[in-house]
Design a protein around this motif. Structure first.
Motif, mmCIF file in Angstrom:
data_model
loop_
_atom_site.group_PDB
_atom_site.id
_atom_site.type_symbol
_atom_site.label_atom_id
_atom_site.label_comp_id
_atom_site.label_asym_id
_atom_site.label_seq_id
_atom_site.Cartn_x
_atom_site.Cartn_y
_atom_site.Cartn_z
ATOM 1 N N SER A 66 0.784 -1.204 -0.137
ATOM 2 C CA SER A 66 -0.009 -0.202 0.211
ATOM 3 C C SER A 66 0.812 1.382 -0.052
ATOM 4 O O SER A 66 0.312 2.362 -0.334
ATOM 5 C CB SER A 66 -0.798 0.145 1.167
ATOM 6 N N PHE A 67 1.964 1.233 0.172
ATOM 7 C CA PHE A 67 3.065 2.242 -0.006
ATOM 8 C C PHE A 67 3.234 2.835 -1.233
ATOM 9 O O PHE A 67 3.397 1.890 -2.151
ATOM 10 C CB PHE A 67 4.469 2.012 0.706
ATOM 11 N N PRO A 68 3.199 4.101 -1.466
ATOM 12 C CA PRO A 68 3.330 4.653 -2.826
ATOM 13 C C PRO A 68 4.864 4.299 -3.356
ATOM 14 O O PRO A 68 5.951 4.270 -2.579
ATOM 15 C CB PRO A 68 3.176 6.027 -2.600
ATOM 16 N N PRO A 69 5.400 4.097 -4.597
ATOM 17 C CA PRO A 69 6.527 3.646 -5.176
ATOM 18 C C PRO A 69 7.666 4.907 -4.602
ATOM 19 O O PRO A 69 7.179 5.887 -4.800
ATOM 20 C CB PRO A 69 6.496 3.604 -6.607
ATOM 21 N N GLY A 70 8.543 4.422 -4.121
ATOM 22 C CA GLY A 70 9.520 5.654 -3.686
ATOM 23 C C GLY A 70 9.262 6.282 -2.467
ATOM 24 O O GLY A 70 10.082 7.104 -1.915
ATOM 25 N N ALA A 71 8.306 5.929 -1.588
ATOM 26 C CA ALA A 71 8.036 6.337 -0.166
ATOM 27 C C ALA A 71 9.289 6.340 0.720
ATOM 28 O O ALA A 71 9.616 5.138 0.572
ATOM 29 C CB ALA A 71 6.805 5.857 0.259
ATOM 30 N N PRO A 72 9.851 7.144 1.096
ATOM 31 C CA PRO A 72 10.979 7.288 2.116
ATOM 32 C C PRO A 72 10.914 6.349 3.279
ATOM 33 O O PRO A 72 11.961 5.599 3.716
ATOM 34 C CB PRO A 72 11.334 8.587 2.268
ATOM 35 N N TRP A 73 9.563 6.175 3.987
ATOM 36 C CA TRP A 73 9.523 5.438 5.149
ATOM 37 C C TRP A 73 10.080 4.037 5.158
ATOM 38 O O TRP A 73 9.850 3.317 4.116
ATOM 39 C CB TRP A 73 8.391 5.888 5.891
ATOM 40 N N GLN A 74 10.833 3.432 6.289
ATOM 41 C CA GLN A 74 10.939 2.305 6.473
ATOM 42 C C GLN A 74 10.392 1.526 7.461
ATOM 43 O O GLN A 74 10.212 1.871 8.694
ATOM 44 C CB GLN A 74 12.703 2.462 7.084
ATOM 45 N N LEU A 75 9.644 0.388 7.230
ATOM 46 C CA LEU A 75 8.777 -0.602 7.924
ATOM 47 C C LEU A 75 9.783 -1.824 8.421
ATOM 48 O O LEU A 75 10.436 -2.411 7.351
ATOM 49 C CB LEU A 75 7.559 -0.781 7.305
ATOM 50 N N HIS A 76 10.026 -1.925 9.594
ATOM 51 C CA HIS A 76 10.289 -3.344 10.243
ATOM 52 C C HIS A 76 9.036 -4.047 11.019
ATOM 53 O O HIS A 76 8.557 -3.283 11.911
ATOM 54 C CB HIS A 76 11.553 -2.928 11.081
ATOM 55 N N SER A 77 8.985 -5.209 10.562
ATOM 56 C CA SER A 77 7.850 -5.850 11.409
ATOM 57 C C SER A 77 8.370 -7.365 11.856
ATOM 58 O O SER A 77 9.326 -7.687 11.650
ATOM 59 C CB SER A 77 6.770 -6.072 10.294
ATOM 60 N N GLY A 78 7.587 -7.537 12.904
ATOM 61 C CA GLY A 78 7.823 -9.018 13.498
ATOM 62 C C GLY A 78 6.902 -9.153 14.458
ATOM 63 O O GLY A 78 5.643 -8.489 14.574
ATOM 64 N N SER A 79 6.944 -10.004 15.532
ATOM 65 C CA SER A 79 6.236 -10.286 16.942
ATOM 66 C C SER A 79 7.152 -10.267 18.040
ATOM 67 O O SER A 79 8.109 -10.627 17.885
ATOM 68 C CB SER A 79 5.502 -11.596 16.645
ATOM 69 N N HIS A 80 6.211 -9.684 19.090
ATOM 70 C CA HIS A 80 7.284 -9.688 20.434
ATOM 71 C C HIS A 80 6.018 -10.024 21.553
ATOM 72 O O HIS A 80 4.818 -9.352 21.287
ATOM 73 C CB HIS A 80 7.645 -8.446 20.480
ATOM 74 N N SER A 81 6.183 -10.866 22.572
ATOM 75 C CA SER A 81 5.233 -10.899 23.538
ATOM 76 C C SER A 81 3.831 -11.288 23.352
ATOM 77 O O SER A 81 2.940 -10.861 23.537
ATOM 78 C CB SER A 81 5.103 -9.450 24.486
ATOM 79 N N GLY A 82 3.832 -11.864 21.852
ATOM 80 C CA GLY A 82 2.724 -12.577 21.305
ATOM 81 C C GLY A 82 1.652 -11.520 20.331
ATOM 82 O O GLY A 82 0.655 -11.792 20.289
ATOM 83 N N VAL A 83 2.397 -10.355 20.368
ATOM 84 C CA VAL A 83 1.698 -9.399 19.553
ATOM 85 C C VAL A 83 2.549 -8.896 18.196
ATOM 86 O O VAL A 83 3.505 -9.139 18.456
ATOM 87 C CB VAL A 83 1.180 -8.125 20.222
ATOM 88 N N GLU A 84 1.706 -8.494 17.263
ATOM 89 C CA GLU A 84 2.359 -8.061 16.079
ATOM 90 C C GLU A 84 2.837 -6.644 16.435
ATOM 91 O O GLU A 84 2.351 -5.658 16.751
ATOM 92 C CB GLU A 84 1.470 -7.816 14.871
ATOM 93 N N VAL A 85 4.462 -6.610 16.004
ATOM 94 C CA VAL A 85 5.051 -5.319 16.219
ATOM 95 C C VAL A 85 5.377 -4.912 14.916
ATOM 96 O O VAL A 85 6.132 -5.401 14.108
ATOM 97 C CB VAL A 85 6.091 -5.112 17.238
ATOM 98 N N HIS A 86 4.995 -3.456 14.443
ATOM 99 C CA HIS A 86 5.603 -2.771 13.339
ATOM 100 C C HIS A 86 6.482 -1.444 13.825
ATOM 101 O O HIS A 86 5.853 -0.808 14.598
ATOM 102 C CB HIS A 86 4.518 -2.438 12.791
ATOM 103 N N LEU A 87 7.539 -1.239 13.376
ATOM 104 C CA LEU A 87 8.365 0.045 13.638
ATOM 105 C C LEU A 87 8.584 0.597 12.271
ATOM 106 O O LEU A 87 9.160 0.032 11.371
ATOM 107 C CB LEU A 87 9.657 -0.681 14.304
ATOM 108 N N VAL A 88 8.131 1.673 12.251
ATOM 109 C CA VAL A 88 8.318 2.707 11.121
ATOM 110 C C VAL A 88 9.212 4.090 11.402
ATOM 111 O O VAL A 88 9.015 4.568 12.501
ATOM 112 C CB VAL A 88 6.989 3.146 10.288
#
Lengths: 257, 257
Positions: A46-68
């Motif tokens: 869903s991010f536009p091509p060339g969008a500068p933001w950096q998304l890192h994802s995973g899980s921790h303590s049983g919840v989804e975690v996304h860091l942008v």
């Protein structure tokens, strides 16, 4: 003005937290936490091509975690700090991953007159702006844009964080007009993003928790830039430890508990 | 720093303009133009529930025209002015309607020392910020965030607009530190949104044309707030006439022609 919950069209019922979006303004602030939480860099369709933001994802303590993070300026190579890139990265990522909670973590200045010391970890009680001076009826208060953080009394006490108001502006320095509004905002913490993130969170109806570690004493003797650069790494390490504790504490439960 | 076209991942080929997104910060600025262009208020399914922005859509000169305003603060009832709501409304609407061109139209302050008079219509040649002072290596230039408008030489000359640089900040007033940067930015026009919109446009790879009518002389004798309120209606009427001319001129053709 308005707490998060009354600005939006979302339900007032507290939901258990199962997906968390963390926003951090600088790659250097985020790197130790990305490693600690074992998050992986990913693209999102869903991010536009060339969008500068950096998304890192995973899980921790049983919840989804996304860091942008907002990414870097393509020409200058510096982090896209400030309220506009913060708001955009949080909005785009929140629309993509639909978090139940947003955490804005980062470094900040602190006022020793309000009890702050270098290395302190603060949980924000309120968010406001100090660089939106609009002396027209109604607009003056809008410019301040006071937003109350959601009530989560156990979070700070259990984790040993201090609690204080955060005032945001797009400048690292502080001129007299900024200082006047920071004082009026009763802020202990001065940063460059939180009020913008709080506004987006209020538009989306998602609660925002903000964790700020103090890198420099704004009302101290040393230049902000010097103290900031000296303490950035230590503050990033403090966030590496503080943020997973917040995640673990809120995971699977409504925020208010 | 960088022209719009080099900040993004989009094609360098100029495309014929068939969908236009107009951003205006204030409902009072937009109302005469909404009427003139015969646009209708609509919801968009991609907007989050409770999002404050207001979208009006229709067609003019054979192209789709969408006009978005940031809406009003739910508590205070004033327009959500400034760079953060502007960036968010433009991003969300651009993702929804996929425009080939963004037009940021609105009222602004002008500097008589640079040739501006009340009622003038300006086409922006460059965008920059004057309230993002970040005295760290690389960040200082990032804070200014100079973005060049796309080259469209016939637009201003054919329509009789003046051409000048626009400098943006989130305050209506002007402190000494703002003035210093506005001067450094070589700005003729001072507004509260354009640089934020320009940054979003550059992220999305969509060209931005900015049309600003002068409501107050920043370096004049009268208070900005007084002149602004006095000339807001006249300026809105000027935009009502100026913006459809821009739409008619760019419709169906690549912007550079």
């Amino acid at each position: 003005m308005s707490p998060n919950s009354s600005q939006d069209g979302a339900s007032e019922e507290p939901k258990p937290v199962s997906r968390i979006l963390i926003y951090m303004a600088m790659a250097a602030e985020a790197a130790p936490l990305v490693k600690e939480l074992d998050l992986e860099l990913r693209e999102h369709e869903s991010f536009p091509p060339g969008a500068p933001w950096q998304l890192h994802s995973g899980s921790h303590s049983g919840v989804e975690v996304h860091l942008v993070t907002p990414g870097k300026d393509k020409v200058l190579g510096v982090d896209n700090v400030g309220t506009v890139p913060a708001s955009l990265a949080v909005y785009a990522t929140a629309q993509a991953v639909r978090p139940d909670l947003i955490i804005n973590a980062g470094t900040a200045g602190g006022f020793k007159a309000k009890g702050a010391s270098i290395g302190d970890v603060y949980l924000a009680s309120h968010f406001a702006n100090h660089d939106r001076r609009i002396p027209l009826p109604g607009f003056e208060e809008y410019g301040i844009g006071l937003i109350e953080a959601p009530h989560a009394p156990k979070l700070a006490t259990s984790l040993g964080f201090k609690v204080g108001r955060v005032s945001s502006g797009n400048s690292l320095d502080m001129m007299a007009a900024d200082e006047k509004l920071i004082t009026k905002n009763e802020a202990t913490v001065k940063d460059m993003e939180a009020a913008g993130v709080a506004w987006v969170a209020s538009v989306l109806g998602i609660p925002l928790v903000s964790v700020k570690t103090i890198t420099d004493i704004v009302d101290g003797d040393r230049p902000t830039t010097e103290e900031f650069l000296e303490n950035l790494h230590t503050a990033a390490v403090a966030l590496q430890h503080a943020v997973p504790k917040v995640v673990a504490m809120v995971a699977g439960k409504p925020l208010v508990e």
